[in-house]
Design an enzyme around this catalytic site. Sequence first.
Site, PDB file in Angstrom:
ATOM      1  N   SER A   1     -35.928  53.150  61.653  1.00 23.43           N
ATOM      2  CA  SER A   1     -36.672  54.396  61.420  1.00 23.43           C
ATOM      3  C   SER A   1     -35.756  55.548  61.004  1.00 23.43           C
ATOM      4  O   SER A   1     -35.931  56.691  61.429  1.00 23.43           O
ATOM      5  CB  SER A   1     -37.505  54.770  62.646  1.00 23.43           C
ATOM      6  OG  SER A   1     -38.452  53.759  62.949  1.00 23.43           O
TER       7      SER A   1
ATOM      8  N   GLY B   1     -35.323  51.303  56.022  1.00 28.28           N
ATOM      9  CA  GLY B   1     -36.511  50.518  55.745  1.00 28.28           C
ATOM     10  C   GLY B   1     -37.543  51.298  54.970  1.00 28.28           C
ATOM     11  O   GLY B   1     -37.390  51.562  53.782  1.00 28.28           O
ATOM     12  N   GLY B   2     -38.610  51.727  55.650  1.00 32.75           N
ATOM     13  CA  GLY B   2     -39.738  52.373  54.978  1.00 32.75           C
ATOM     14  C   GLY B   2     -39.370  53.562  54.123  1.00 32.75           C
ATOM     15  O   GLY B   2     -39.933  53.752  53.038  1.00 32.75           O
TER      16      GLY B   2
ATOM     17  N   HIS C   1     -31.075  39.720  59.866  1.00 37.65           N
ATOM     18  CA  HIS C   1     -32.041  40.773  60.181  1.00 37.65           C
ATOM     19  C   HIS C   1     -32.985  40.290  61.272  1.00 37.65           C
ATOM     20  O   HIS C   1     -33.364  39.120  61.321  1.00 37.65           O
ATOM     21  CB  HIS C   1     -32.829  41.170  58.934  1.00 37.65           C
ATOM     22  CG  HIS C   1     -33.616  42.428  59.090  1.00 37.65           C
ATOM     23  ND1 HIS C   1     -34.814  42.472  59.767  1.00 37.65           N
ATOM     24  CD2 HIS C   1     -33.362  43.693  58.672  1.00 37.65           C
ATOM     25  CE1 HIS C   1     -35.269  43.714  59.755  1.00 37.65           C
ATOM     26  NE2 HIS C   1     -34.408  44.476  59.097  1.00 37.65           N
TER      27      HIS C   1
ATOM     28  N   ASN D   1     -33.630  48.654  52.408  1.00 40.22           N
ATOM     29  CA  ASN D   1     -34.224  47.317  52.538  1.00 40.22           C
ATOM     30  C   ASN D   1     -35.720  47.428  52.253  1.00 40.22           C
ATOM     31  O   ASN D   1     -36.487  47.914  53.082  1.00 40.22           O
ATOM     32  CB  ASN D   1     -33.977  46.778  53.955  1.00 40.22           C
ATOM     33  CG  ASN D   1     -34.576  45.395  54.154  1.00 40.22           C
ATOM     34  OD1 ASN D   1     -35.014  44.739  53.203  1.00 40.22           O
ATOM     35  ND2 ASN D   1     -34.605  44.939  55.387  1.00 40.22           N
ATOM     36  N   TRP D   2     -36.125  46.979  51.068  1.00 39.72           N
ATOM     37  CA  TRP D   2     -37.525  47.104  50.651  1.00 39.72           C
ATOM     38  C   TRP D   2     -38.442  46.104  51.357  1.00 39.72           C
ATOM     39  O   TRP D   2     -39.657  46.221  51.278  1.00 39.72           O
ATOM     40  CB  TRP D   2     -37.643  46.918  49.146  1.00 39.72           C
ATOM     41  CG  TRP D   2     -37.011  48.004  48.332  1.00 39.72           C
ATOM     42  CD1 TRP D   2     -36.355  49.121  48.781  1.00 39.72           C
ATOM     43  CD2 TRP D   2     -36.958  48.074  46.905  1.00 39.72           C
ATOM     44  NE1 TRP D   2     -35.912  49.873  47.731  1.00 39.72           N
ATOM     45  CE2 TRP D   2     -36.264  49.265  46.572  1.00 39.72           C
ATOM     46  CE3 TRP D   2     -37.427  47.261  45.882  1.00 39.72           C
ATOM     47  CZ2 TRP D   2     -36.045  49.638  45.245  1.00 39.72           C
ATOM     48  CZ3 TRP D   2     -37.207  47.626  44.568  1.00 39.72           C
ATOM     49  CH2 TRP D   2     -36.516  48.812  44.249  1.00 39.72           C
ATOM     50  N   LYS D   3     -37.853  45.090  51.988  1.00 38.96           N
ATOM     51  CA  LYS D   3     -38.631  44.045  52.671  1.00 38.96           C
ATOM     52  C   LYS D   3     -39.641  43.442  51.688  1.00 38.96           C
ATOM     53  O   LYS D   3     -39.301  43.231  50.533  1.00 38.96           O
ATOM     54  CB  LYS D   3     -39.256  44.602  53.940  1.00 38.96           C
ATOM     55  CG  LYS D   3     -38.206  45.246  54.865  1.00 38.96           C
ATOM     56  CD  LYS D   3     -38.727  45.614  56.213  1.00 38.96           C
ATOM     57  CE  LYS D   3     -37.610  46.243  57.042  1.00 38.96           C
ATOM     58  NZ  LYS D   3     -38.025  46.524  58.428  1.00 38.96           N
TER      59      LYS D   3
ATOM     60  N   GLY E   1     -39.397  50.097  62.129  1.00 42.31           N
ATOM     61  CA  GLY E   1     -40.776  50.276  61.684  1.00 42.31           C
ATOM     62  C   GLY E   1     -41.695  50.893  62.710  1.00 42.31           C
ATOM     63  O   GLY E   1     -42.907  50.924  62.512  1.00 42.31           O
TER      64      GLY E   1
ATOM     65  N   GLU F   1     -36.033  40.550  61.733  1.00 46.06           N
ATOM     66  CA  GLU F   1     -37.277  39.918  61.275  1.00 46.06           C
ATOM     67  C   GLU F   1     -37.048  38.457  60.908  1.00 46.06           C
ATOM     68  O   GLU F   1     -37.925  37.614  61.121  1.00 46.06           O
ATOM     69  CB  GLU F   1     -37.851  40.716  60.087  1.00 46.06           C
ATOM     70  CG  GLU F   1     -38.401  42.061  60.525  1.00 46.06           C
ATOM     71  CD  GLU F   1     -38.511  43.082  59.421  1.00 46.06           C
ATOM     72  OE1 GLU F   1     -38.864  44.233  59.728  1.00 46.06           O
ATOM     73  OE2 GLU F   1     -38.240  42.743  58.243  1.00 46.06           O
TER      74      GLU F   1
ATOM     75  N   GLU G   1     -29.309  47.516  64.281  1.00 46.02           N
ATOM     76  CA  GLU G   1     -30.715  47.899  64.247  1.00 46.02           C
ATOM     77  C   GLU G   1     -31.395  47.504  65.560  1.00 46.02           C
ATOM     78  O   GLU G   1     -31.730  46.330  65.750  1.00 46.02           O
ATOM     79  CB  GLU G   1     -31.446  47.198  63.091  1.00 46.02           C
ATOM     80  CG  GLU G   1     -30.992  47.611  61.715  1.00 46.02           C
ATOM     81  CD  GLU G   1     -31.961  47.110  60.652  1.00 46.02           C
ATOM     82  OE1 GLU G   1     -32.523  47.936  59.938  1.00 46.02           O
ATOM     83  OE2 GLU G   1     -32.173  45.895  60.566  1.00 46.02           O
TER      84      GLU G   1
END
Length: 263
Positions: A222, A243-244, A106, A13-15, A184, A108, A178
């Site tokens: 993470s 994610g990251g 999600h 997930n590049w967000k 994050g 967010e 999640e």
Amino acid sequence: MSGSAITPWVVGNWKMNPMRADAKQLVQELKQLLQDHVIDESQCHIGVAPISLALSNVQAQLSAGNRTVYTVAQDLSRIAGTGAYTGEISAELLKDSGIDFVLVGHSERREIFGDSPAIVNEKVKNAIDAGLTVIYCVGESLEQRENGQAEQTVLQQICDIASVVQADQWERVVVAYEPIWAIGTGKTASPADAQAMHAKIREGLSQITPMGQSMAILYGGSVKPENAVELAACPDINGALVGGASLNAESFYKIAHAFANTK
């Protein structure tokens, strides 16, 4: 019965990242890694979720690779079809563009943009009715976990969509657990805690649908190469929503490799 026989999924997930040139380079590097060090499609499904502006370009780049890497939309409209809805992208428009997968729910979207259970339900229904596969995100806050409400919260989120997913549609639902406190932050649920929640999710799904035992349940929060092997060893963790670490081709590849070779 565990989900250990399920082909794992690893989805990046590049967000709201990266810039166009960096996205192009990221895809090129991932394609090269998958060409030089093949991960068979039967070992692991791989997908990336870029920003909506990049969906078609990323999909075109990936189509020239030596194996399928799915392009996943990060979200979709609560409105179906087409019409006067400025800024929205419907399930039908995604499908028309060749996008077959979408993230829904999600944290967010829930926490920052106010996606209530009712809105999430509308999105899930629209996606499945349009023929998309939904990666449905669930998870608890740190406060809910500390108050002993983690399982109740997550199972409620699973039950929330039961009213809009028909009996024969569960095969087009992938669940991603999640914990919000781990997204994050660099914190990760211990493999034992993650496995325990995944087992509860599978138990809850199995009470709703006979497909519960064969559905993929991914872990997110993470995820990185350093913890991927240990997470992959858990019987009810069938992949990762990354994610990251997915913004680095080598890190993302290593996570996919871990799940492909541990399951």
